[in-house]
Every structure is written in structure tokens, then in C-alpha cells.
Design an enzyme around this catalytic site. Structure first.
Site, PDB file in Angstrom:
ATOM      1  N   PRO A   1      -5.210   0.262  18.020  1.00  8.01           N
ATOM      2  CA  PRO A   1      -4.895  -0.266  16.689  1.00  8.01           C
ATOM      3  C   PRO A   1      -5.024   0.751  15.562  1.00  8.01           C
ATOM      4  O   PRO A   1      -4.658   0.444  14.432  1.00  8.01           O
ATOM      5  CB  PRO A   1      -5.905  -1.397  16.521  1.00  8.01           C
TER       6      PRO A   1
ATOM      7  N   HIS B   1       0.839  -1.197   0.000  1.00  9.53           N
ATOM      8  CA  HIS B   1       0.000   0.000   0.000  1.00  9.53           C
ATOM      9  C   HIS B   1       0.873   1.245   0.000  1.00  9.53           C
ATOM     10  O   HIS B   1       1.607   1.493   0.953  1.00  9.53           O
ATOM     11  CB  HIS B   1      -0.904   0.019   1.235  1.00  9.53           C
TER      12      HIS B   1
ATOM     13  N   TYR C   1     -10.016   4.995   6.441  1.00 10.39           N
ATOM     14  CA  TYR C   1     -10.321   5.378   7.820  1.00 10.39           C
ATOM     15  C   TYR C   1     -11.436   6.423   7.768  1.00 10.39           C
ATOM     16  O   TYR C   1     -11.267   7.471   7.138  1.00 10.39           O
ATOM     17  CB  TYR C   1      -9.097   5.983   8.505  1.00 10.39           C
TER      18      TYR C   1
ATOM     19  N   TYR D   1       2.909   7.045   9.644  1.00 11.33           N
ATOM     20  CA  TYR D   1       2.175   5.838   9.276  1.00 11.33           C
ATOM     21  C   TYR D   1       3.110   4.777   8.705  1.00 11.33           C
ATOM     22  O   TYR D   1       2.989   3.598   9.039  1.00 11.33           O
ATOM     23  CB  TYR D   1       1.086   6.184   8.264  1.00 11.33           C
TER      24      TYR D   1
ATOM     25  N   LYS E   1       0.481   0.055  14.937  1.00  7.30           N
ATOM     26  CA  LYS E   1       1.859   0.087  15.425  1.00  7.30           C
ATOM     27  C   LYS E   1       2.244  -1.087  16.318  1.00  7.30           C
ATOM     28  O   LYS E   1       3.424  -1.261  16.625  1.00  7.30           O
ATOM     29  CB  LYS E   1       2.103   1.394  16.201  1.00  7.30           C
TER      30      LYS E   1
END
Length: 391
Positions: A293, A72, A201, A385, A297
Site C-alpha cells: 500500500p 492533494h 510518509y 505517485y 496503487k
């Protein structure tokens, strides 16, 4: 029994450490209370930072990950249905994350263990740590009805949040920091194609939602729920309806519904224990820290913990130096707190809190809108991220 490093716990931290130590010629024994099927079958994280991917490759375990994992280069944020993409690769010099579930990572670690002489002692019960303040620590445990003693030079506590390792630290030494969130995540797994080739998200007036995947044919969805919610209250139809509503019409049009084969509710917390080393005992992974979550991480922090720890232990056994083991806790915690900050911030940005008044909601919306229109803000999100540098 005797070994150089006793590893408590055969989860990601414990098994990655065992393979790293084997690579450095350091002997270890892994003690695990459960059996392999249980440890491997736990539904956990699915996103790997580049550091974790590089580690798996370095251990010679990346063949299946490269064949089946999904790369991704970006991720998506949705604000009350309006979606925008953050191009992580473009903003971080080509870095990306990989979708490859923790279950698959554990399978690869376990499959390669026996040929390398790494054989966890499954069913090790009543594990107790002794002499961590001395030069001769040891671990006692019961297995197959017999009592055992394992003498060692060091103990690595990789046995998770509820394990015995952190509890073995003196109360006068250990400090803990915690934030418990007033909601949970309801998660489902279904054999359906994902709604998008990257994660979504969503921040919606009804709460958070996440559209993710484990493969091109298996999807993982989450919705924010109350801590007092029960699985029985959430039929598949209700879950799918809520997912589609929160993702918004554009993403919802690409959602494929199907029967779930796993459904669970998980509470969210941020937790850090300091220090991560006392005497001959080191903590790594969930034994030392928990992250919500949202930032993906948990497994990645476990990987970086054991990279630091294996490096320090190998140097000690090779040269007798103590700088690495003495500096392990500070080095690991510097990275842990940065990951905790991002996970806390991202959770605060994407979820609805019970006490959120109209002003707080407007501030949340304004920050999301700022991220949507600012390359600098998107770069900050992307850098965190994909994973910050090791040092």
C-alpha cells in the site's frame, strides 16, 4: 441465465467494469459471495490517481467525490523527523491525487447500480468456472440454496487474491511473481482531524509511519510492525506514542489523539500473475496483482485494468474485432509492472528491514537526502505517485 460478460466479484474492479460495460451497451451479471455491507465496509485504499477520478466522472458518479474528496497537490517525506514536501502539481503539469476512500467509491458504485439495471447477485456461493478454453464458457453457483448456471461469452475474474478466477487458469499457463515483505502495517482510524492537510510518509530508525486521512475530521495512521504482532499488543496509547515518535516533533505537535474505532494489521506483498487472459477468462484487479500500500496503487490499478478490458470487450461486441481482447493482458501488464516497481521501490525506501545493516541504512538515508535536494528526483517520484499515462 445468460449474459455477455459474467463478472466474478463486486469489489472495485467488478463494479467499475459493470458500469463501464453498461455505458457501452454490453450486458453483464455480477456474482458476489458476500453481501453489500461487507464489501462496502472493508477499510481499504484512500488515494485516487487522476485516471481513477476521470473514470468515476465519466461514469457519472463523481458528484459526491467532488463535494467531499480532498485534493492533494503534494506529499511529504520525513527522515528521522526532518520533513520536506514534494510539490506534485508543480512537477507534473498540474496533476494531483484525491483522498476519497474505497468505501466511498463502493457506496457510489452500489447506489447507482440498481437504477442502471446492475444488480449484483449477493450470496453467490461455490462459484465455479467452466469452458474457459471453449467458445461457450459458463459459470455455476449456488444461491439461496438453489443451483444456478450462467452462460456467457466471456468471464471477468475480479474476485481478488483469494478468489476462484485465477485458480481456474491451467497451471501450465499461469506464472506468478511474488515478494513477501518481512513486516506489516498496523492501521488505526480515529475521528480526529489530520496532522497535516497532505500525507506524511516517515522513515524513522524505529520503522515506517504514515499520517493520512479519510476526511477533514477522520484520520488514518499506520506504523510498521512485526508480522507476529497482535492487535491486543497495541493499545491506542502505544499507537499514538509510536506515530508521534516516528513522524518527528514538528508533525507530532499537530497530531490530535483520540480513541480508534478500527484497528487492524495487514501484511505487505508484491504479486503479479501472468498472463491476465486465458481463453475466455480475463483477470482484473487484485485477482491478477497485489501491491504494497505504500504507493497507493491497488485501487488505481484495478481501475486501469477495467478501462482496458471494457474498451476491448466493447470493441469486440460492436465490430467482432479481437485485437483488443488479444492485447489486453500485455497492455495491462505493462502498466502493472511499472506500478509494482514504484510500490516496491517506495516501500524499500521508507521501511526498516530486519536484515538492514549500517551500510544499507546509510544508502537509504543518502537516497532520501538526494530526493530532498533534487528536482529531477522529485519529479520522478511525483510522476509515479500521481499515476503514469494510460499508454
Amino acid at each position: 441465465m445468460r449474459t455477455q460478460v459474467a463478472i466474478i466479484g463486486a469489489g472495485p474492479a467488478g463494479m467499475l467494469l459493470a458500469h463501464l460495460l453498461h455505458r457501452e451497451g454490453v450486458d453483464s451479471v455480477v456474482l458476489e459471495h458476500r453481501d453489500r455491507d461487507y464489501v462496502e465496509g472493508r477499510v481499504r485504499a484512500g488515494v485516487l490517481e487522476q485516471v481513477a477520478v476521470d473514470l468515476i466522472d465519466r461514469l457519472g458518479l463523481g458528484e459526491r467525490m467532488h463535494r467531499e474528496g480532498l485534493v492533494h497537490e503534494g506529499t511529504n517525506l520525513a527522515i528521522d523527523g526532518a520533513m520536506f514536501r514534494i510539490d506534485m502539481a508543480a512537477l507534473t503539469g498540474g496533476k494531483a491525487v484525491w483522498v476519497y476512500g474505497q468505501q466511498e467509491v463502493m457506496r457510489d458504485l452500489f447506489d447507482a447500480a440498481a437504477p442502471r439495471g446492475i444488480e449484483p447477485l449477493w450470496g453467490s456461493e461455490d462459484v465455479a468456472l467452466h469452458g474457459i478454453d471453449s467458445a461457450t464458457p459458463h459459470v455455476t453457483f449456488r444461491r439461496n440454496g438453489q443451483e444456478h448456471r450462467l452462460d456467457c461469452d466471456f468471464i471477468a475474474g475480479c474476485d481478488g487474491f483469494h478468489g476462484v478466477s485465477r485458480a481456474a487458469m491451467p497451471a501450465s499457463v499461469l506464472k506468478t511473481f511474488e515478494r513477501v515483505y518481512p513486516f506489516g502495517w498496523l492501521g488505526i482510524l480515529a475521528e480526529v482531524p489530520p496532522a497535516d492537510h497532505e500525507l506524511i510518509y516517515a522513515n524513522h530508525e524505529r520503522g515506517f509511519a504514515l499520517a493520512s486521512m479519510r476526511s477533514a475530521t477522520r484520520s488514518r495512521y499506520y506504523v510498521q510492525c512485526g508480522l507476529d504482532d497482535r492487535i491486543e499488543d497495541w493499545s491506542d496509547a502505544r499507537v499514538w506514542d509510536e506515530v508521534c515518535l516516528r513522524l518527528g516533533p514538528v508533525a507530532a505537535a499537530k497530531v490530535t489523539r483520540g480513541p480508534s474505532f478500527e484497528k487492524s494489521i495487514a501484511p505487505l506483498r508484491s504479486f503479479v500473475a501472468e498472463p491476465m487472459r486465458h481463453g475466455r477468462l480475463f483477470l482484473a484487479g487484485d485477482a491478477a496483482h497485489i501491491v504494497p500500500p505504500t504507493g497507493a496503487k491497488g485501487l488505481n490499478l484495478a481501475a486501469t485494468d477495467v478501462i482496458f478490458l471494457a474498451e476491448a470487450l466493447a470493441d469486440h461486441f460492436r465490430t467482432g474485432a479481437s485485437a483488443g481482447i488479444d492485447g489486453y493482458s500485455a497492455r495491462a501488464l505493462a502498466r502493472v509492472w511499472k506500478a509494482e516497481r514504484f510500490s516496491w521501490w517506495f516501500t524499500s525506501l521508507t521501511h526498516r528491514f530486519p536484515d538492514m545493516d549500517p551500510f544499507a541504512r546509510r544508502m537509504q538515508m543518502a537516497e532520501l537526502d538526494y530526493i530532498r535536494g533534487s528536482e529531477a528526483a522529485q519529479r520522478t517520484v511525483a510522476e509515479n505517485y500521481v499515476g503514469l499515462p494510460l499508454d
